[in-house]
Design a protein around this motif. Structure first.
Motif: not given
Length: 348
Positions: A8-16, A114-125, A184-189
């Motif tokens: 439940s800790s993965v959530r959208l954020s616009n602050n990164q 959510l995947m981008a946030e999980l990866c902490r990578d706003p460039l995931l795209g 990279e995102g799918f690997q992280t998931v």
């Protein structure tokens, strides 16, 4: 069924904010999360993101070569013991993510954010041509009537019992940088899913998710299906000269492939079709009525479930062959591996 907990800790954020700058001579280390090299020219300023990069590298370092995988298959054939290979691509990883890593209460395209946030990578795209909008269709094409938590749990059990799992890797010739970022995102998931299933990657066996193609184009598939025709292999694994294992073909296109393989001298033990997520029990019963040594299966997510169950219950080799059936039947109509190109554009 395996226990699955919702993350439940993965959530959208616009602050990164995105990482700043590039490096012509990128640093190879950092201090206090300030500058870290990720393998390209990108500087990572986030210690947690760096930890994810290192976990992904560690995961890929555990991917066995096609020669190593072929050796495991031949050993299992020789010893007449179960050995299952399943492959996890985008549809499978997304299916496992239902209400575990990502909520089904959100529209599936939101999972890209959510995947981008999980990866902490706003460039995931979003990959090539906004791939995330097709994610639900990818699951549907694999037989999943999203949302489907029962199939999620069946697939999770298959992952837990599989002998070897093919996973997405960064070696994808001809794919765009945007697509490789999505890998990279799918690997992280996937790493998150393994953690939720209480599976330790260091205790698992991995291969490339393109393993079905790699086994074929390398020539290993021909040697595995006719090991007695290769004196060195026959001697090494104690197969009698001319030995050919009985091959069971499982999937909706199994009959067409049997028509192609039979005249080439392979020993086809039978065909099981149709196969889908709605007739798993019937398909398993049909498989059990055949006498065979190795099963090649192509039936979307149903094939993963059937491969693991066949190896576990019947002590047979079972390989998730995926779109290899389509490649041979629709595009080649031959079994000459040297004339076959791996269609990386078809896969994650």
């Amino acid at each position: 069924m395996p226990e699955i907990r919702y993350r439940s800790s993965v959530r959208l954020s616009n602050n990164q904010s995105p990482p700043q700058g590039t490096a012509l001579n990128p640093p190879m280390s950092g201090f206090n999360g300030v500058r870290f090299y990720s393998g390209s020219r990108e500087i990572i300023r986030d210690e947690k993101r760096l930890a994810l990069v290192l976990k992904r590298r560690e995961l890929e370092s555990r991917v066995m070569t096609v020669d190593q995988v072929a050796d495991r298959i031949l050993q299992a054939l020789r010893d007449q013991r179960g050995f299952s290979i399943i492959r996890l691509g985008d549809a499978e990883i997304l299916t496992l993510a239902q209400d575990t890593v990502f909520p089904t209460s959100a529209n599936v395209p939101i999972w890209g954010d959510l995947m981008a946030e999980l990866c902490r990578d706003p460039l995931l795209g979003k990959g090539d041509n906004n791939e995330v909008v097709r994610w639900r269709d990818m699951m549907h094409a694999s037989g999943v009537n999203y949302p489907d938590l029962q199939v999620r749990d069946q697939l999770a059990q298959a992952v837990k019992s599989a002998s070897l799992i093919g996973i997405p890797v960064s070696n994808r010739p001809g794919r765009s940088r945007a697509h490789l970022k999505l890998v990279e995102g799918f690997q992280t998931v996937l790493l998150e899913e393994l953690k939720l299933l209480n599976l330790a990657p260091e205790k698992m066996r991995f291969g490339d998710s393109a393993l079905h193609y790699l086994l074929y184009t390398s020539g290993w598939m021909n040697r595995i299906l006719s090991p007695g025709d290769y004196p060195q292999i026959a001697q090494r694994y104690s197969f009698s000269p001319g030995y050919k294992p009985g091959v069971l073909l499982v999937g909706n296109r199994a009959g067409e492939l049997a028509d192609l393989m039979g005249p080439k001298g392979l020993r086809i033990s039978g065909v099981v079709k149709p196969v889908n997520l709605g007739n798993i029990d019937e398909s398993l019963a049909a498989i059990s009525r055949h006498s065979f040594d190795i099963a090649l299966m192509a039936a979307g997510i149903a094939a993963k479930i059937l491969c693991s169950a066949t190896a576990e219950r019947m002590s047979r080799v079972a390989i998730d062959a995926g779109h290899l059936f389509d490649l041979l039947v629709d595009h080649h109509r031959h079994l000459d591996h040297q004339r076959t190109r791996i269609p990386y554009e078809w896969m994650l």
